[in-house]
Design an enzyme around this catalytic site. Structure first.
Site, PDB file in Angstrom:
ATOM      1  N   CYS A  14       0.833  -1.200   0.000  1.00 44.37           N
ATOM      2  CA  CYS A  14       0.000   0.000   0.000  1.00 44.37           C
ATOM      3  C   CYS A  14       0.868   1.251   0.000  1.00 44.37           C
ATOM      4  CB  CYS A  14      -0.903   0.038   1.220  1.00 44.37           C
ATOM      5  SG  CYS A  14      -2.281  -1.085   1.094  1.00 44.37           S
ATOM      6  N   ILE A  15       2.158   1.092   0.138  1.00 41.84           N
ATOM      7  CA  ILE A  15       3.007   2.294   0.171  1.00 41.84           C
ATOM      8  C   ILE A  15       4.197   2.196  -0.796  1.00 41.84           C
ATOM      9  CG2 ILE A  15       2.577   3.456   2.356  1.00 41.84           C
ATOM     10  CD1 ILE A  15       4.526   1.579   3.673  1.00 41.84           C
TER      11      ILE A  15
END
Lengths: 158, 102
Positions: B101-102
């Site tokens: 997610c990053i």
């Protein structure tokens, strides 16, 4: 690649607690990763996340945060906020989440525009030199709304 | 499902990611790149090589990883693979869709 009708995400960050700052940063970065434009407008306490002297010293809220599962009295004890903050930072490091300063660099490099709220800057008597060099500028809320003037734009208040 | 890419039959998932890295080669990368509207030049191949090495070393891909790669920087990465760089680059490199997610 999944298609989305979301073309641009505008975030308004009004709080300086770590959980809120990271929510805004992760969502802005996540938008860019999906090819969606993203901008963040820092207002009120959210300005702490772009103040050179403060951005690495943000805390988790231990008081008034029911998800901490601790009595308010306990959360207010000296050292409790620092303890909870350290715990959270360790967990975030495990997930390879960057510290605030590095995250801001990543956002900037990824093409996220970073704006400070003019009214809040004046209210806290901040100078441009107090704010990070990567800032795109200081805007009125009207200017910021102007940036929402295209189809597929969403505004999110954090 | 089966798909024809560069005159070869390969196994892909419903989003078009290769299921077996062993089936990947440069012709297939070029064919996927055309579908993704990316024209591969030298810098792309360097990025692809780096991504494949990360995959072989089992280290999950992330934008932060790109920043610390020493090979690429984030700005360039976004320019090379516009509109979803990690996903596009992974697809062209023949590795699974990144879950970060990053």
């Amino acid at each position: 690649m999944s298609e989305t009708k979301v073309k641009k995400m505008l975030f308004i960050l009004s709080k300086a607690t770590l959980e809120n700052v990271y929510a805004a940063f992760i969502m802005a970065n996540g938008a860019r990763m999906e090819g969606i434009e993203a901008e963040i407008f820092f207002t009120f306490f959210g300005l702490e996340a772009i103040q050179k002297k403060k951005l690495e010293k943000l805390h988790v809220a231990t008081v008034g945060n029911p998800a901490m599962h601790m009595p308010t009295m306990l959360g207010a004890l000296p050292g409790m906020e620092a303890f909870a903050t350290n715990m959270m930072k360790k967990e975030m490091e495990k997930l390879n989440m960057p510290p605030v300063g590095e995250f801001l660099e990543i956002l900037k490099d990824s093409g996220v525009s970073l704006w400070a709220c003019k009214l809040a800057v004046e209210m806290f008597h901040l100078k441009e030199t107090d704010l990070i060099d990567d800032l795109d500028g200081i805007l009125t809320i009207g200017d910021f709304y102007g940036r929402a003037n295209e189809e597929g734009t969403h505004l999110l208040f954090i | 499902m089966k798909k024809m890419l560069a005159e070869k039959t390969v196994e892909v998932n419903e989003e078009g990611y290769l299921l077996q890295f062993a089936q990947w080669d440069k012709d297939i990368a070029n064919a996927i790149a055309v579908e993704e509207k990316v024209e591969l030049i030298d810098r792309h191949w360097k990025a692809i090589e780096w991504i494949q090495n990360e995959y072989k070393n089992d280290s999950p891909l992330s934008i932060r990883g790109i920043k610390n790669s020493g090979t690429l920087n984030i700005k360039e990465f976004y320019e090379l693979f516009p509109g979803g760089p990690l996903k596009k680059a992974s697809k062209i490199a023949g590795i699974p869709k990144p879950k970060s997610c990053i």
